[in-house]
Motif scaffolding. Structure first.
Motif, mmCIF file in Angstrom:
data_model
loop_
_atom_site.group_PDB
_atom_site.id
_atom_site.type_symbol
_atom_site.label_atom_id
_atom_site.label_comp_id
_atom_site.label_asym_id
_atom_site.label_seq_id
_atom_site.Cartn_x
_atom_site.Cartn_y
_atom_site.Cartn_z
ATOM 1 N N TYR A 22 -2.489 3.005 -5.303
ATOM 2 C CA TYR A 22 -2.193 2.045 -4.492
ATOM 3 C C TYR A 22 -0.818 1.581 -4.639
ATOM 4 N N TRP A 62 2.217 -1.714 9.975
ATOM 5 C CA TRP A 62 2.469 -0.867 8.490
ATOM 6 C C TRP A 62 3.242 0.375 8.950
ATOM 7 N N TYR A 68 2.274 -4.523 4.447
ATOM 8 C CA TYR A 68 1.544 -3.743 3.640
ATOM 9 C C TYR A 68 0.059 -3.710 3.957
ATOM 10 N N THR A 70 -3.756 -3.909 2.776
ATOM 11 C CA THR A 70 -4.331 -4.056 1.631
ATOM 12 C C THR A 70 -4.959 -2.977 0.855
ATOM 13 N N ARG A 71 -5.440 -3.406 -0.389
ATOM 14 C CA ARG A 71 -6.179 -2.404 -1.203
ATOM 15 C C ARG A 71 -7.263 -1.842 -0.408
ATOM 16 N N GLU A 72 -8.211 -2.690 0.231
ATOM 17 C CA GLU A 72 -9.202 -2.344 0.976
ATOM 18 C C GLU A 72 -8.887 -1.413 2.107
ATOM 19 N N ASN A 73 -7.817 -1.795 2.790
ATOM 20 C CA ASN A 73 -7.440 -0.810 3.926
ATOM 21 C C ASN A 73 -6.786 0.516 3.515
#
Length: 86
Positions: A22, A62, A68, A70-73
């Motif tokens: 990520y 983005w 940014y 997110t990690r989930e995205n």
């Protein structure tokens, strides 16, 4: 990412050695990568936003590197880029 950068500087290595997948994505030209992915899957910003449950304006930010994901995205975006034959 900033913490990784400071640690790397303190021990004298390049920061990317400490990045996970990520953080490496965020450190790259992620805006262009998101736009290329969106075009590849033939989605509008609105369609991609609906697919990952964010607003169209978020996708636009983005792509312009104004925000940014997110990690989930990021994990959801990765699912769109997987080769189904692999």
């Amino acid at each position: 990412m900033e913490l990784c950068n400071r640690i790397a500087q303190a021990i004298g290595i390049i920061p990317s050695l400490l990045y996970d997948e990520y953080l490496a994505f965020i450190a790259s030209n992620y805006g262009q990568k998101i736009k290329q992915l969106r075009k590849f899957i033939e989605f509008t910003q609105n369609e991609l936003g609906q697919a990952i449950r964010v607003h169209r304006k978020t996708i636009a930010r983005w792509e312009k590197k104004q925000a940014y994901p997110t990690r989930e995205n990021y994990d959801i975006l990765k699912q769109f880029s997987r080769d189904p034959t692999a």
